[in-house]
Write an enzyme that holds these catalytic residues in place. Structure first.
Site, PDB file in Angstrom:
ATOM      1  CG  HIS A 228      -1.858   1.204   1.218  1.00 50.43           C
ATOM      2  ND1 HIS A 228      -1.927   2.122   2.239  1.00 50.43           N
ATOM      3  CD2 HIS A 228      -2.755   1.632   0.291  1.00 50.43           C
ATOM      4  CE1 HIS A 228      -2.833   3.039   1.958  1.00 50.43           C
ATOM      5  NE2 HIS A 228      -3.338   2.767   0.783  1.00 50.43           N
ATOM      6  CG  HIS A 229       3.314   2.643  -2.425  1.00 48.94           C
ATOM      7  ND1 HIS A 229       3.926   2.316  -3.624  1.00 48.94           N
ATOM      8  CD2 HIS A 229       4.024   2.018  -1.456  1.00 48.94           C
ATOM      9  CE1 HIS A 229       4.956   1.532  -3.388  1.00 48.94           C
ATOM     10  NE2 HIS A 229       5.028   1.329  -2.080  1.00 48.94           N
TER      11      HIS A 229
ATOM     12  CG  HIS B  67      -8.172   2.965  -4.090  1.00 50.68           C
ATOM     13  ND1 HIS B  67      -9.234   2.639  -3.273  1.00 50.68           N
ATOM     14  CD2 HIS B  67      -7.865   1.831  -4.766  1.00 50.68           C
ATOM     15  CE1 HIS B  67      -9.541   1.361  -3.430  1.00 50.68           C
ATOM     16  NE2 HIS B  67      -8.717   0.848  -4.328  1.00 50.68           N
ATOM     17  CD  GLU B  68      -8.291   7.678  -2.519  1.00 44.24           C
ATOM     18  OE1 GLU B  68      -9.110   6.972  -1.900  1.00 44.24           O
ATOM     19  OE2 GLU B  68      -7.076   7.401  -2.596  1.00 44.24           O
TER      20      GLU B  68
ATOM     21  CD  GLU C 186     -14.113   3.501   0.213  1.00 46.58           C
ATOM     22  OE1 GLU C 186     -13.566   4.417  -0.427  1.00 46.58           O
ATOM     23  OE2 GLU C 186     -14.462   2.425  -0.314  1.00 46.58           O
TER      24      GLU C 186
END
Length: 699
Positions: A408-409, A478-479, A503
């Site tokens: 995860h980054h 994501h985003e 979420e």
């Protein structure tokens, strides 16, 4: 298979009367012409019905003559293409790419400036783009606006989200086109960063339905080195016009000749299934640029993620309220950190026990105490774990269990910082055998003043996918900007969020029951979505009695989403202990594949319902998902897609008789029956409900 015909018509300058281009089926017709002032104009018809009235085309340039009028036609080229290609991962193993193309070569005679407008007409819709030929006199230029119009024929029913430069994480509004107004949006939508500059601007893809039953979708494809296109809405004249997301100083795009814009697309049909099943967006992208794709594989995963959203644990190690220096070695643990070595091992054990490919861990690296809202340049270095996360020990433990770790980054919007650290971060992933990364872009963008949907960020997202390919790493952003088919070109760009995910149900007004019936007609047209389905404990008061939030579906619908929400990267998003309480329903998540040989869209109506059957790429098994909106629904499904003469075992996961997304969401039942290609299944969907079916041939 590829069939190609080519015709070049060359001549001196001449006045252009209406030139007609037809789809291969001849059901869609495009007319292109030049006005007396030399303005490019097009219109679109479907089966004799007008879809797009006469609409202008053109591009405005900064400090230069605009490419909007004064044109004459130099020549045109006509081409027909009928070919197939095989995606590395996808909804079907082979995709047909069939269209008729005409390229119009235009010239502004007074200043000798060239512009090409290229149309591709498919059976499912129309695509066109601007091309800037090589010119020695004009090498570098700035686009200040794109003057593309979509003049509609009426006040269509429209499924829309606001034209926010920084977020697509909105619930869709379903209104008449004339009723679009961003000022009336729900303020309790959980979106932290909003950049809405007009009450009458929406994002594409924009899904519509006309009063006479035409389904129309306006989108774009192959957004490369260009900003995202939003749509300005004239609510009185039913006119849409392109609006390009600006950069920090108001410019739209920096280009040089030769270059091209993204494709502007108009899908149209009198059958909603044609829209939702279309592969036109993928087809408009360049072919795969990765020679060896053997390392690009589908993944089903679990992860340390949902427990943070429901308040069981935190991303940060020391507690964000302490505002301690994230780089300090003297952090005092809060006791609620989720990404610990011990907790990660328990997820690895669960993944190994139930046959999952991977485990995602968020909050593993230092910096989360001071990561959001400060517009801080150097929050994360993407290589330094918290003291309670032993990356080497975890990697070895996962390997011993046959499980892959997913990195995860979170960039906190500091894109320049991420690019500076990118190669070191990827080196760390390769050292510890992480095949995939989930990247995040929460917050205001650095370089300061840039937007998520601007040219700078489009280039960044594409660059990360390209650089990751050099390391044989898969990317799930994501985003980010919403995909426009770039996964065809870089198939390691395996998935993205880029819409309102599951979420939001944990801590906001949530996603209404129709949300998942709209996304396949909008967001998913451009590529796979990491929606994170599979929530079994629907109501959040199980974690805190004072909470009123909940997932706005039944448990059975959460299962069906694994079929209706396509992604080769599928998460079982709930907590392992919650699955342990519903192992019979959990079996469907364990069984359902994430890569497909064939997909058949059986029923579709945007905002109302969707039923899809998909065939596993590696077996003769089929999986069916049916979902509905806030209304209960009964339907009958023919299984004539099954192989004739074979018998199958159908395991049906369905809403209970008393199920309701709000009143009784966890009521479900499971039954088995023998079926053949001649069978029909009667399905009852509760309000906000769904049905998931696995159909496995008998040996």
């Amino acid at each position: 298979m590829k069939k190609l015909s080519f015709l070049l018509l060359a001549c001196s300058f001449f006045t252009l009367s209406a030139q007609q281009i037809q789809s291969p089926s001849k059901e869609i017709q495009v007319e292109f012409s030049l006005s007396p002032e030399g303005e490019p104009i097009y219109q679109v018809n479907y089966k004799g019905k007008e879809v797009i009235k006469a609409s202008k085309l053109g591009v405005s340039l900064k400090e230069d003559t605009s490419l909007t009028n004064g044109f004459s036609l130099v020549n045109k080229e006509e081409t027909s293409v009928d070919e197939t290609w095989d995606p590395v991962l996808g909804e079907q193993s082979t995709i047909r790419n069939r269209y008729n193309q005409v390229s119009f070569h235009l010239l502004q005679k007074e200043i000798n400036r060239k512009l090409d407008i290229v149309f591709k007409v498919y059976d499912e819709g129309v695509a066109f783009r601007y091309e800037f030929p090589k010119e020695e006199a004009v090498r570098y230029f700035i686009v200040s606006d794109e003057n593309t119009e979509f003049n509609l024929t009426g006040d269509h029913k429209t499924f829309w989200i606001p034209g926010d430069y920084d977020s697509q994480e909105y619930v869709y509004s379903e209104t008449k086109l004339s009723e679009i107004d961003n000022s009336k949006l729900d303020s309790n939508n959980g979106i932290a960063l909003k950049s809405i500059e007009s009450n009458y601007r929406v994002q594409s893809p924009l899904m519509m339905k006309s009063a006479d039953g035409l389904y129309i979708n306006i989108f774009e494809a192959a957004v490369v080195n260009y900003p995202v296109m939003h749509l300005n809405v004239n609510i009185e004249n039913f006119q849409l016009s392109s609006h390009l997301v600006p950069n920090a100083i108001g410019d739209k795009a920096y280009l040089r000749t030769p270059s091209v814009t993204p494709w502007r697309t108009i899908m149209v049909s009198d059958d909603a299934r044609d829209i939702v099943s279309s592969k036109m967006i993928l087809n408009l992208n360049e072919p795969n640029k990765i020679d060896d794709t053997s390392w690009i594989k589908p993944m089903k995963y679990i992860g340390i993620w949902w427990e943070m959203h429901v308040g069981k644990s935190t991303w940060d190690f020391a507690g964000s309220q302490n505002a301690q220096n994230a780089a300090s070695k003297d952090l005092i643990p809060s006791g609620k950190h989720g990404a610990t070595t011990e907790n990660t091992k328990s997820y690895i054990d669960f993944a190994a026990k139930h046959g999952f490919d991977g485990v995602l861990v968020e909050g593993w690296n230092v910096g989360w105490e001071d990561w959001f809202g400060n517009w801080k340049e150097d929050v994360f270095d993407f290589t330094t774990p918290y003291p309670d996360f032993d990356i080497k020990e975890i990697s070895e433990y996962a390997k011993s269990k046959g499980v892959k770790m997913i990195m995860h980054h979170e960039t906190s919007g500091s894109v320049a910082n991420y690019e500076r650290h990118l190669d070191r971060a990827f080196d760390l992933m390769k050292k510890y055998d992480y095949p995939a990364v989930k990247s995040g872009y929460v917050g205001k963008i650095i370089p300061r003043g840039e937007y998520h949907d601007g040219q700078t960020m489009v280039n960044h997202f594409n660059f990360v996918a390209e650089r990751a390919a050099d390391y044989k790493i898969m990317v799930n952003s994501h985003e980010s900007v919403r995909p426009t088919g770039y996964s065809r070109t870089y198939p390691n760009y395996i998935a993205a969020e880029a819409a309102r995910g599951n979420e939001f149900n944990a801590w906001s007004s949530g996603n209404d029951p129709k949300h998942e019936t709209i996304l396949p007609f909008t967001r998913l047209l451009g590529g796979a979505m990491d929606y994170t389905p599979g929530i079994f404990e629907i109501k959040m008061d199980i974690y805190d009695p004072s909470k009123t939030e909940q997932v706005h579906t039944t448990l059975a619908k959460q299962l069906a989403l694994y079929v209706t929400m396509y992604s080769p990267l599928q998460m079982a998003a709930d907590l392992p202990e919650n699955y342990e309480r519903y192992l019979d329903a959990f079996q469907f998540i364990k069984d359902v594949p994430a890569d497909w040989q064939e997909s058949i869209y059986l029923e579709a109506e945007p905002g109302d319902y969707l039923t899809i059957a998909r065939k596993d790429k590696n077996s003769e098994s089929w999986f069916l998902g049916a979902i509905t909106d806030e209304n209960s629904r009964k339907t009958e499904i023919k299984l004539d897609f099954l192989s004739p003469g074979k018998k199958y075992k159908a395991i049906i996961y369905q809403d209970g008789k008393d199920a309701d997304w709000k009143a009784n969401p966890k009521s479900y039942s499971i039954k088995e029956q023998t079926v053949t290609s001649k069978s029909k299944l009667k399905i009852s969907l509760a309000a906000g409900g769904g049905t998931a079916i696995s159909i496995v041939p008998f040996n």
